[in-house]
Design an enzyme around this catalytic site. Structure first.
Site, PDB file in Angstrom:
ATOM      1  CG  ASP A 190     -38.728 -16.786  37.566  1.00 37.79           C
ATOM      2  OD1 ASP A 190     -39.052 -15.869  36.883  1.00 37.79           O
ATOM      3  OD2 ASP A 190     -37.909 -17.119  38.446  1.00 37.79           O
TER       4      ASP A 190
ATOM      5  CB  SER B 127     -47.060   0.120  29.428  1.00 33.26           C
ATOM      6  OG  SER B 127     -47.668   1.212  30.003  1.00 33.26           O
TER       7      SER B 127
ATOM      8  CE1 TYR C  77     -45.796  -2.146  33.954  1.00 34.50           C
ATOM      9  CE2 TYR C  77     -46.354   0.230  33.262  1.00 34.50           C
ATOM     10  CZ  TYR C  77     -46.475  -1.136  33.337  1.00 34.50           C
ATOM     11  OH  TYR C  77     -47.633  -1.793  32.497  1.00 34.50           O
TER      12      TYR C  77
ATOM     13  CE  LYS D  84     -44.728  -3.555  30.928  1.00 31.15           C
ATOM     14  NZ  LYS D  84     -44.866  -4.898  30.169  1.00 31.15           N
TER      15      LYS D  84
END
Length: 293
Positions: A67, A145, A158, A162
């Site tokens: 993790d 990304s 997200y 990123k």
């Protein structure tokens, strides 16, 4: 660009590589490719059955359930990888999650979990691996990304995470330079992975793409091989920037000009789409351990 595999095989042979998020998708495919090119890979991820299968295809590569949000576990895994491989030349901080989340009315836990995995997980990985990479062959890759550069509705969590990954990779590049090591940031648009299929498999995401076909998936979902080819070249070269598909590289330098165009193109039906998203229950693309365990 035609990939000269013999050239990269010579460059990658013997390279000692640790990849997080290696149970599926980009991580699993990259592990297989680098092993094929002669690199020695070690794997970390959350799904032991899948990791075991990937490791078996990589010459019984060492692997650990990890993790990445648990700093102590990440440190332990990095130390074990160093022992198993006899050192470390490359780390690919690939582990990440995604889920849609409207900023207003969305599930706050999506933001919290995205930051834990995508930001703190990458930080923990780079922090632990950094001392072992501080040599002239060392290379750290933070997987960001295109969403870090051009932001779309539903992807606030997200995109924010990123963007932070991009900043970590760029900062680490400067900090590794005195030792001759390098760092890179990878930017992908939509590749054909489980993450993409799960992330876009919601009612709200489908409605957004139907209403605004010229955005987001305008160029379609690229085959995973496109991303793996780019990663192979980038790791071999220790590149500061890795992009896939090719057009992502053209967008990054003009991100400030592209953003208002993207904002305009997604307005059609957006009010109704946001209402759908606020009522829709979503899960992260990779289930995470209970943080209160």
């Amino acid at each position: 660009m035609i990939l000269d595999s013999s050239r990269w095989t010579a460059t990658l042979a013997g390279r000692r590589v640790l990849i997080t998020g290696a149970a599926r998708g980009i991580g699993a495919a990259l592990a297989a490719r680098l092993h094929e090119r002669g690199a020695r890979v070690a794997l970390a991820g959350l799904e032991p059955d899948l990791l075991s299968d990937v490791a078996a295809g990589c010459g019984t590569a060492p692997w650990w359930t990890c993790d990445v949000t648990d700093r102590g576990t990440v440190e332990d895994v990095v130390e074990r990888a160093v022992q198993e491989l006899g050192g470390l030349d490359v780390v690919v901080a690939n582990a990440g999650v995604a889920a849609q989340m409207p900023v207003i009315g969305g599930d706050p836990s999506v933001m919290e979990q995205s930051l834990r995995v995508n930001v703190l997980g990458v930080y923990n990985t780079l922090r632990a691996a950094g001392p072992h990479l501080s040599h002239e062959r060392g290379y750290a890759l933070a997987v960001s990304s295109l969403a870090a550069a051009v932001n779309a509705p539903l992807l606030g969590a997200y995109s924010a995470s990123k963007a932070a990954v991009e900043a970590l990779g760029n900062t680490l590049r400067a900090e590794l330079r005195p030792w001759g090591a390098k760092a890179g940031v990878a930017y992908f648009a939509e590749l054909d992975t489980d993450m993409t299929r799960r992330g876009f498999g919601t009612e709200a995401a489908s409605a957004l793409m139907d209403a605004s076909p010229r955005t987001g998936l305008a160029f379609g979902v690229a085959p995973l091989k496109v991303g793996i080819d780019a990663l192979e070249r980038g790791v071999a070269r220790r590149s500061r920037r890795i992009v896939a598909p090719w057009w992502v590289g053209a967008v990054l330098p003009v991100r400030m000009a592209v953003q208002p165009v993207a904002d305009h193109l997604v307005q059609r039906g957006l009010r109704d789409i946001l209402e759908i998203a606020r009522s829709e229950r979503v899960e992260l693309t990779t289930p995470q351990p209970d943080p209160g365990r």
